[in-house]
Structures are given as C-alpha cells and as structure tokens.
Design a protein around this motif. Structure first.
Motif, PDB file in Angstrom:
ATOM      1  N   GLY A 166       0.788  -1.229   0.000  1.00  0.00           N
ATOM      2  CA  GLY A 166       0.000   0.000   0.000  1.00  0.00           C
ATOM      3  C   GLY A 166       0.814   1.269   0.000  1.00  0.00           C
ATOM      4  N   ALA A 167       1.933   1.295  -0.732  1.00  0.00           N
ATOM      5  CA  ALA A 167       2.797   2.479  -0.839  1.00  0.00           C
ATOM      6  C   ALA A 167       3.452   2.847   0.485  1.00  0.00           C
ATOM      7  N   GLN A 168       3.446   1.936   1.469  1.00  0.00           N
ATOM      8  CA  GLN A 168       4.118   2.207   2.732  1.00  0.00           C
ATOM      9  C   GLN A 168       5.624   2.171   2.537  1.00  0.00           C
ATOM     10  N   SER A 169       6.327   3.065   3.249  1.00  0.00           N
ATOM     11  CA  SER A 169       7.790   3.161   3.175  1.00  0.00           C
ATOM     12  C   SER A 169       8.249   3.364   1.729  1.00  0.00           C
ATOM     13  N   THR A 170       7.456   4.097   0.948  1.00  0.00           N
ATOM     14  CA  THR A 170       7.776   4.382  -0.445  1.00  0.00           C
ATOM     15  C   THR A 170       8.130   5.852  -0.568  1.00  0.00           C
ATOM     16  N   TYR A 171       9.233   6.134  -1.256  1.00  0.00           N
ATOM     17  CA  TYR A 171       9.734   7.507  -1.333  1.00  0.00           C
ATOM     18  C   TYR A 171       9.979   7.898  -2.785  1.00  0.00           C
ATOM     19  N   ARG A 172       9.562   9.098  -3.144  1.00  0.00           N
ATOM     20  CA  ARG A 172       9.811   9.643  -4.465  1.00  0.00           C
ATOM     21  C   ARG A 172      10.944  10.664  -4.331  1.00  0.00           C
ATOM     22  N   VAL A 173      12.005  10.506  -5.119  1.00  0.00           N
ATOM     23  CA  VAL A 173      13.151  11.416  -5.042  1.00  0.00           C
ATOM     24  C   VAL A 173      13.359  12.051  -6.406  1.00  0.00           C
ATOM     25  N   ARG A 174      13.581  13.369  -6.391  1.00  0.00           N
ATOM     26  CA  ARG A 174      13.728  14.111  -7.640  1.00  0.00           C
ATOM     27  C   ARG A 174      15.103  14.745  -7.796  1.00  0.00           C
ATOM     28  N   THR A 175      15.915  14.744  -6.743  1.00  0.00           N
ATOM     29  CA  THR A 175      17.239  15.344  -6.808  1.00  0.00           C
ATOM     30  C   THR A 175      18.282  14.378  -6.271  1.00  0.00           C
ATOM     31  N   GLU A 176      19.536  14.599  -6.628  1.00  0.00           N
ATOM     32  CA  GLU A 176      20.619  13.751  -6.124  1.00  0.00           C
ATOM     33  C   GLU A 176      20.725  13.853  -4.610  1.00  0.00           C
ATOM     34  N   ALA A 177      20.512  15.065  -4.073  1.00  0.00           N
ATOM     35  CA  ALA A 177      20.577  15.239  -2.623  1.00  0.00           C
ATOM     36  C   ALA A 177      19.493  14.425  -1.927  1.00  0.00           C
ATOM     37  N   ALA A 178      18.275  14.439  -2.488  1.00  0.00           N
ATOM     38  CA  ALA A 178      17.178  13.662  -1.900  1.00  0.00           C
ATOM     39  C   ALA A 178      17.461  12.174  -1.998  1.00  0.00           C
ATOM     40  N   LEU A 179      18.066  11.747  -3.105  1.00  0.00           N
ATOM     41  CA  LEU A 179      18.418  10.338  -3.261  1.00  0.00           C
ATOM     42  C   LEU A 179      19.403   9.909  -2.182  1.00  0.00           C
ATOM     43  N   SER A 180      20.448  10.703  -1.974  1.00  0.00           N
ATOM     44  CA  SER A 180      21.457  10.365  -0.959  1.00  0.00           C
ATOM     45  C   SER A 180      20.839  10.329   0.430  1.00  0.00           C
ATOM     46  N   GLN A 181      19.983  11.297   0.719  1.00  0.00           N
ATOM     47  CA  GLN A 181      19.349  11.365   2.037  1.00  0.00           C
ATOM     48  C   GLN A 181      18.433  10.159   2.274  1.00  0.00           C
ATOM     49  N   THR A 182      17.650   9.791   1.262  1.00  0.00           N
ATOM     50  CA  THR A 182      16.727   8.663   1.401  1.00  0.00           C
ATOM     51  C   THR A 182      17.485   7.354   1.541  1.00  0.00           C
ATOM     52  N   LEU A 183      18.541   7.170   0.766  1.00  0.00           N
ATOM     53  CA  LEU A 183      19.350   5.954   0.872  1.00  0.00           C
ATOM     54  C   LEU A 183      19.990   5.842   2.254  1.00  0.00           C
ATOM     55  N   ALA A 184      20.438   6.971   2.793  1.00  0.00           N
ATOM     56  CA  ALA A 184      21.036   6.952   4.132  1.00  0.00           C
ATOM     57  C   ALA A 184      20.021   6.520   5.179  1.00  0.00           C
ATOM     58  N   ALA A 185      18.750   6.916   4.979  1.00  0.00           N
ATOM     59  CA  ALA A 185      17.700   6.536   5.931  1.00  0.00           C
ATOM     60  C   ALA A 185      17.288   5.080   5.756  1.00  0.00           C
ATOM     61  N   MET A 186      17.237   4.583   4.512  1.00  0.00           N
ATOM     62  CA  MET A 186      16.786   3.215   4.252  1.00  0.00           C
ATOM     63  C   MET A 186      17.892   2.189   4.463  1.00  0.00           C
ATOM     64  N   ARG A 187      19.136   2.598   4.325  1.00  0.00           N
ATOM     65  CA  ARG A 187      20.308   1.757   4.597  1.00  0.00           C
ATOM     66  C   ARG A 187      20.217   0.394   3.901  1.00  0.00           C
ATOM     67  N   PRO A 188      20.269   0.379   2.575  1.00  0.00           N
ATOM     68  CA  PRO A 188      20.192  -0.906   1.862  1.00  0.00           C
ATOM     69  C   PRO A 188      21.353  -1.821   2.206  1.00  0.00           C
ATOM     70  N   SER A 189      21.087  -3.128   2.239  1.00  0.00           N
ATOM     71  CA  SER A 189      22.116  -4.124   2.544  1.00  0.00           C
ATOM     72  C   SER A 189      21.746  -5.420   1.852  1.00  0.00           C
ATOM     73  N   ALA A 190      22.630  -6.400   1.936  1.00  0.00           N
ATOM     74  CA  ALA A 190      22.346  -7.705   1.340  1.00  0.00           C
ATOM     75  C   ALA A 190      21.140  -8.360   2.008  1.00  0.00           C
ATOM     76  N   ASP A 191      20.994  -8.133   3.311  1.00  0.00           N
ATOM     77  CA  ASP A 191      19.861  -8.714   4.041  1.00  0.00           C
ATOM     78  C   ASP A 191      18.581  -7.892   3.895  1.00  0.00           C
ATOM     79  N   ALA A 192      18.726  -6.608   3.593  1.00  0.00           N
ATOM     80  CA  ALA A 192      17.564  -5.726   3.461  1.00  0.00           C
ATOM     81  C   ALA A 192      17.741  -4.842   2.230  1.00  0.00           C
ATOM     82  N   PRO A 193      17.630  -5.436   1.036  1.00  0.00           N
ATOM     83  CA  PRO A 193      17.806  -4.652  -0.188  1.00  0.00           C
ATOM     84  C   PRO A 193      16.661  -3.662  -0.395  1.00  0.00           C
ATOM     85  N   VAL A 194      16.904  -2.685  -1.231  1.00  0.00           N
ATOM     86  CA  VAL A 194      15.919  -1.658  -1.564  1.00  0.00           C
ATOM     87  C   VAL A 194      15.615  -1.738  -3.056  1.00  0.00           C
ATOM     88  N   LEU A 195      14.339  -1.631  -3.392  1.00  0.00           N
ATOM     89  CA  LEU A 195      13.935  -1.614  -4.791  1.00  0.00           C
ATOM     90  C   LEU A 195      13.948  -0.170  -5.285  1.00  0.00           C
TER      91      LEU A 195
END
Length: 417
Positions: A166-195
């Motif tokens: 249901g679009a939970q924990s879904t983020y729309r990013v439009r700038t490189e700064a927003a992308l970096s900030q969102t990735l830092a918050a989501m912290r992708p890893s092998a055990d918890a990948p991000v789509l």
C-alpha cells in the motif's frame, strides 16, 4: 468436532488474518455462507464476530511466521479434521500461506506463484520477460548500486522495500541530494535490499480480475484522483477513487490486455488480483505492480456496486470452489472520497456533515465519519470514507467533489505519546 460428526459439512477451511478488520470480516462472512463449510480462523487479534463466524480459532503472535501458522493449522486439524483450503486476503500473508500449504499438502496457490506476486523485483522481472510494460528497476544492496542505477535511468526515482504494502515506506526522489538522504535513511544491505525504480508519471488507475482455472473470468477498472504516492506525500489532500460506468479509451484497452497477460505470466490459477497502472503523457501505459489479493475495502465494495454482484462471494467461490457464477455487467458508476484534513493529533471535530448528506441523498451508499478523539490516521485511507453510487460517472464525480469540499476534519495538534 470432527468432519464426520458435523451434519452437512463437506469441507473444512481455515482463514488467516492479523486482525478481524472491516474488509477481513466482509470476506469471512462470504466464506461462512458457502454451502457445506466448516470455517476455522487463525488470528493475532480476533474480534467477537470473527470468533462467532468460525467453528474454531487459533491465536498466533505473528501471522507472518510460517512456523507459527503451520503449528496453528496443525492444531486446528487435530481438533476439526483436515483443512482443505487455507485462505487470506492480506497481502502480507500470501507468501506465508503458500509456504504452509506446501508443508501440509493443502491445495491452493503454490509458493512459487505467491512469491512472484509478493516480491516486486521478481514480479517486474517476470513481467518484463513477458514483454509487458513495467518501470525499469533494480534491487540494490548498497548506496553505490542505487546511485549507479540513477545515473543510467535518470531522476526522478521511487525507492521502496521489495515486499512493501500500500505504498508504505515508499519515497519519491527528484534530486541527487534527496536520493542520498533517502538511501542513508533506508540503509540498503544484502539482508535488506531496496527496490529502486523509475518514477511512472501520468494518471494512476487500477485493474482488478477474478481468475478461475487460470482463465480471467471478470475484470474491473478504477481511477485514482490523484495517485496514491502523491496522497501519501501530501497528508492533508482530499482524494477519491472512482469506478467509471463505461471505461473507454485506448489506455483502458491497453491496460486490460497487459493485465490479462500479467496474470498469465505470474501463473495465478484461482483468485483475485489488484493491478496498479499508469496512463503516461505520451499515450502509453505501464504497470506499477500487481497483487494476488482483492483490492482494499472500499475499492472491493465498489467493484461489487458497479457490477451489481457480491464480489466477496465471487472471491470465495474462486478460491474455495474453483468456480465463477457469472452475472457481471457494468451498470453503474461508484466512487469513494477519503476524508482527510490539515493538521495532526487527535480528531477534535468534524463539520459539514448535514450539508453533505443533503446533497448526496439517495446516492450515498456508506459513510464512516472520522471519530472524535481518535488519533489521525497516517495512511492514505484517511480518517473516514464516503461511498456513492450513480448511473452516471459525471454525477459520481460531482457528488464526491461536494463531500471533499464540505466535510472538514479538525485536529487538536497534540503528539501521540
């Protein structure tokens, strides 16, 4: 009481859900009304009505645990006889139900199919392999992988967990700064990948199907005003879901063709699907994702309203009996306004109710008003709903506009402890 001692019972079914929510109860009632059924339940928190509908109930701490579900179903089988169908409508349990079926030899959607529907990255791979239009995507385990994908595809992008709901924990990013900030918050890893996927822009819609024996037997369309992600990003915006009486135009035809092909590509035999798709500005369409479950409560209700059928029974007949009773014919338009307001905290007042009811009149099907004293609901479903039905789509749009303009929710501004 065993199956051989209960007169009239020919099959034993078990229904799994976290709680006995509004929509769960709609489907529970439909299953309980099927002929010759002994209905059992597995819940984290069953309601009094859910327990009354079921011959036996097992409680678990976590319905997402395959081991807990296996133990619960095994205990129910010892008391009530072999379970022949293991059912559920919540997206978060579909893969687990398939795993338990596999362990206990229960018929139904297999694990491979359930996993394809649940894992959004695997789903998109399968749809693309079938040459269907889907967003370009990547499943990333590091920030570097995400940024590499961004350079290849370009911004804007959407980031979300591969098994979100249901679009939970879904983020729309439009700038490189927003992308970096969102990735830092989501912290992708092998055990918890991000789509990570390209942002699909355009008008958002849904396409529902009922499938029996691998053949789609009934379909339905809905339009979102505006799209779900925009609603989540703008907590105060009023929005609506509309089922037009006569969905016409090339984008609906293209979506129907893609939706039927998607059901085949993912391998569903019996059940209901809910596909979200976009009509893009260039005239093309693209599939957002597709789920192996009925749509949310008001959308499911409206599918029944516009086709003048009991959609809950239609789902139950498909997944229990492998049967379709027919009779679907689009006779009406329907829509739901989701009541939301500006602010935070507890609901302190709701205004405009009598004025709204005066305009909606006989076309009002259901209303659940925001309850004073409750905390604001952070989800896109808001604090209340207003469902209307009319023979004409334009009239439904006008009535919903009145509801969204006139109903007002006020909050006290306090923070939840």
């Amino acid at each position: 009481m065993g199956a051989s001692t209960l007169a009239g019972v020919s099959r034993t079914l078990a229904f799994v859900a976290p709680t006995a929510s509004y929509d769960v109860l709609c489907f529970l009632r439909a299953v309980a009304r099927l002929e010759g059924v002994r209905l059992l339940g597995v819940f984290q928190r069953p309601s009094a009505e859910a327990q009354a509908l079921c011959r036996g109930v097992a409680r678990v701490d976590d319905v997402s645990s395959v081991d807990d579900l296996t133990e619960a179903v095994t205990l129910l089988q010892r008391a009530h006889g072999r379970v022949e169908r293991l059912l559920g409508i919540n997206e978060v349990v579909q893969e687990q139900l398939a795993a338990v079926r596999e362990r206990l030899g229960i018929a139904g959607t297999p694990l491979k199919t359930a996993r394809l529907f649940r894992d959004k990255a695997a789903m998109k791979d399968a749809l693309r392999a079938a040459r269907l239009p889907v967003a370009r995507h990547a499943l990333v385990a590091t920030q570097a992988e995400a940024q590499r994908f961004a350079r290849e595809v370009g911004l804007p992008l959407v980031l979300k967990p591969p098994a979100g709901v249901g679009a939970q924990s879904t983020y729309r990013v439009r700038t490189e700064a927003a992308l970096s900030q969102t990735l830092a918050a989501m912290r992708p890893s092998a055990d918890a990948p991000v789509l990570v996927e390209e942002l699909l822009e355009g008008t958002e819609h849904s396409f529902e199907t009922i499938t029996v024996g691998g053949r789609v037997r009934a379909t339905s369309f809905a339009d979102y005003h505006p799209g779900c992600l925009e609603v989540l990003e703008t907590p105060w915006v009023q929005w609506a879901c509309v089922l037009p009486r006569a969905p016409e135009g090339p984008h609906y035809a293209a979506a129907a063709k893609a939706g039927l092909a998607a059901v085949r590509a993912l391998g569903l035999a019996d059940g209901m699907t809910h596909m979200e798709w976009f009509a893009r500005p260039d005239g093309s369409i693209a599939i957002g994702e597709i789920a192996q479950r009925p749509p949310g409560p008001q959308l499911c209700q409206m599918v029944g309203l516009v086709n003048d059928v009991d959609v809950y029974r239609a789902w139950a007949r498909a997944v229990v009996d492998g049967a379709f009773d027919g009779g679907w014919q689009r006779r009406f338009a329907a829509g739901c306004a989701y009541v939301r307001g500006v602010g935070a905290g507890r609901i302190s007042a709701v205004s405009g109710v009598s004025e709204t009811w005066q305009v909606l009149g006989q076309h009002l099907v259901e209303a659940r008003l925001p309850e004073v004293g409750r905390w604001k609901n952070p989800s896109y479903e808001g604090d209340g709903v207003v469902v209307v039905k009319h023979a004409q789509t334009d009239a439904v749009l006008r009535l919903l506009g009145v509801a969204m303009k006139t109903l007002r929710v006020r909050y006290d501004g306090r923070r939840e402890a």
